[in-house]
Design a protein around this motif. Sequence first.
Motif, PDB file in Angstrom:
ATOM      1  N   UNK A   1     -21.195   8.079  -2.106  1.00 38.30           N
ATOM      2  CA  UNK A   1     -22.409   7.547  -2.723  1.00 38.30           C
ATOM      3  C   UNK A   1     -23.164   6.578  -1.809  1.00 38.30           C
ATOM      4  N   UNK A   2     -22.407   5.751  -1.098  1.00 41.82           N
ATOM      5  CA  UNK A   2     -23.038   4.717  -0.277  1.00 41.82           C
ATOM      6  C   UNK A   2     -23.160   5.120   1.185  1.00 41.82           C
ATOM      7  N   UNK A   3     -22.670   6.316   1.485  1.00 44.89           N
ATOM      8  CA  UNK A   3     -22.712   6.808   2.856  1.00 44.89           C
ATOM      9  C   UNK A   3     -22.095   5.790   3.821  1.00 44.89           C
ATOM     10  N   UNK A   4     -20.865   5.378   3.488  1.00 42.56           N
ATOM     11  CA  UNK A   4     -20.176   4.358   4.288  1.00 42.56           C
ATOM     12  C   UNK A   4     -19.839   4.885   5.680  1.00 42.56           C
ATOM     13  N   UNK A   5     -19.853   3.981   6.619  1.00 41.60           N
ATOM     14  CA  UNK A   5     -19.466   4.337   7.990  1.00 41.60           C
ATOM     15  C   UNK A   5     -17.962   4.537   8.041  1.00 41.60           C
ATOM     16  N   UNK A   6     -17.496   5.178   9.093  1.00 40.23           N
ATOM     17  CA  UNK A   6     -16.060   5.405   9.261  1.00 40.23           C
ATOM     18  C   UNK A   6     -15.301   4.091   9.322  1.00 40.23           C
ATOM     19  N   UNK A   7     -15.881   3.073   9.962  1.00 44.45           N
ATOM     20  CA  UNK A   7     -15.192   1.786  10.061  1.00 44.45           C
ATOM     21  C   UNK A   7     -15.077   1.134   8.679  1.00 44.45           C
ATOM     22  N   UNK A   8     -16.081   1.302   7.820  1.00 44.69           N
ATOM     23  CA  UNK A   8     -16.014   0.758   6.452  1.00 44.69           C
ATOM     24  C   UNK A   8     -14.959   1.499   5.634  1.00 44.69           C
ATOM     25  N   UNK A   9     -14.902   2.824   5.801  1.00 41.91           N
ATOM     26  CA  UNK A   9     -13.882   3.618   5.101  1.00 41.91           C
ATOM     27  C   UNK A   9     -12.490   3.182   5.555  1.00 41.91           C
ATOM     28  N   UNK A  10     -12.334   2.995   6.868  1.00 42.83           N
ATOM     29  CA  UNK A  10     -11.048   2.577   7.421  1.00 42.83           C
ATOM     30  C   UNK A  10     -10.650   1.215   6.880  1.00 42.83           C
ATOM     31  N   UNK A  11     -11.607   0.293   6.813  1.00 41.04           N
ATOM     32  CA  UNK A  11     -11.320  -1.046   6.281  1.00 41.04           C
ATOM     33  C   UNK A  11     -10.873  -0.952   4.815  1.00 41.04           C
ATOM     34  N   UNK A  12     -11.530  -0.105   4.038  1.00 42.24           N
ATOM     35  CA  UNK A  12     -11.148   0.093   2.644  1.00 42.24           C
ATOM     36  C   UNK A  12      -9.760   0.690   2.512  1.00 42.24           C
ATOM     37  N   UNK A  13      -9.456   1.675   3.337  1.00 44.69           N
ATOM     38  CA  UNK A  13      -8.119   2.283   3.315  1.00 44.69           C
ATOM     39  C   UNK A  13      -7.045   1.286   3.725  1.00 44.69           C
ATOM     40  N   UNK A  14      -7.363   0.429   4.691  1.00 42.27           N
ATOM     41  CA  UNK A  14      -6.398  -0.592   5.124  1.00 42.27           C
ATOM     42  C   UNK A  14      -6.124  -1.586   4.002  1.00 42.27           C
ATOM     43  N   UNK A  15      -7.161  -1.973   3.252  1.00 39.42           N
ATOM     44  CA  UNK A  15      -6.971  -2.875   2.106  1.00 39.42           C
ATOM     45  C   UNK A  15      -6.095  -2.208   1.053  1.00 39.42           C
ATOM     46  N   UNK A  16      -6.349  -0.935   0.798  1.00 39.27           N
ATOM     47  CA  UNK A  16      -5.557  -0.180  -0.176  1.00 39.27           C
ATOM     48  C   UNK A  16      -4.108  -0.062   0.308  1.00 39.27           C
ATOM     49  N   UNK A  17      -3.947   0.189   1.592  1.00 37.05           N
ATOM     50  CA  UNK A  17      -2.617   0.287   2.180  1.00 37.05           C
ATOM     51  C   UNK A  17      -1.887  -1.050   2.041  1.00 37.05           C
ATOM     52  N   UNK A  18      -2.586  -2.144   2.287  1.00 36.29           N
ATOM     53  CA  UNK A  18      -2.009  -3.479   2.156  1.00 36.29           C
ATOM     54  C   UNK A  18      -1.604  -3.737   0.704  1.00 36.29           C
ATOM     55  N   UNK A  19      -2.477  -3.357  -0.250  1.00 33.14           N
ATOM     56  CA  UNK A  19      -2.187  -3.510  -1.677  1.00 33.14           C
ATOM     57  C   UNK A  19      -0.926  -2.740  -2.051  1.00 33.14           C
ATOM     58  N   UNK A  20      -0.789  -1.538  -1.501  1.00 26.86           N
ATOM     59  CA  UNK A  20       0.353  -0.682  -1.821  1.00 26.86           C
ATOM     60  C   UNK A  20       1.632  -1.105  -1.101  1.00 26.86           C
ATOM     61  N   UNK A  21       1.488  -2.039  -0.129  1.00 29.25           N
ATOM     62  CA  UNK A  21       2.655  -2.501   0.614  1.00 29.25           C
ATOM     63  C   UNK A  21       3.135  -1.515   1.651  1.00 29.25           C
ATOM     64  N   UNK A  22       2.238  -0.695   2.111  1.00 33.62           N
ATOM     65  CA  UNK A  22       2.580   0.303   3.137  1.00 33.62           C
ATOM     66  C   UNK A  22       2.206  -0.271   4.494  1.00 33.62           C
ATOM     67  N   UNK A  23       3.161  -0.325   5.430  1.00 33.42           N
ATOM     68  CA  UNK A  23       2.855  -0.918   6.749  1.00 33.42           C
ATOM     69  C   UNK A  23       1.899  -0.081   7.567  1.00 33.42           C
TER      70      UNK A  23
END
Length: 186
Positions: free
Chosen positions: A164-186
């Motif tokens: 929807x927001x046409x996020x850049x790859x770096x924004x997508x990566x940052x979001x995935x990293x936050x999700x990964x951190x939330x999930x406790x995945x290194x």
Amino acid sequence: GVFAVSPAQVGPVHLQMMGRDRYKTVWRTTMNQLLVIEGIAVRRDTDGRHCLNDLHQAAIQSGLNARTKEPGKFLANTQTEELVQELTVTQNMGIAPVSKIRGGHHQGTYVCKELVYAYAMWISPAFNLKIIRTFDALSSQDNRHLFSEQVQAGVIILESAAKLLNLSNSSKLAGLQKLQQFAGIP
């Protein structure tokens, strides 16, 4: 053996008792998780209270109760009566801590979780530990299931936001990293 059955699965279930060759058939419910202790399915009423009669049978089955500690005797105990009174005053949910159903398929005495713990403690320390550990296992299953759903929701939201927001790859990566951190995945 102690079993906890997930509410996500519906229909007849065959459980093999640990070290035994017999099978017990219990019905899974869609509303609540079903406790199975020593091959005895512990029924619940529509308000989520647990059947003391089933717990009594489980205690007998496990050899921790020689049929002398029946639910009626437990409920007539002065300390239990005081606990029921305290629960009645403090629960404020409009649900009585004890409900008796006479006659029919669901006949029995149904009690809230606090009284399940008190009954198990009254039976024996070993049975009390079985009950506590079973409830803990159910709670852990619920938490794991909820956590898994939260992570899945996070991925879906991130994918939708990226489109929807046409996020850049770096924004997508940052979001995935936050999700990964939330999930406790290194």
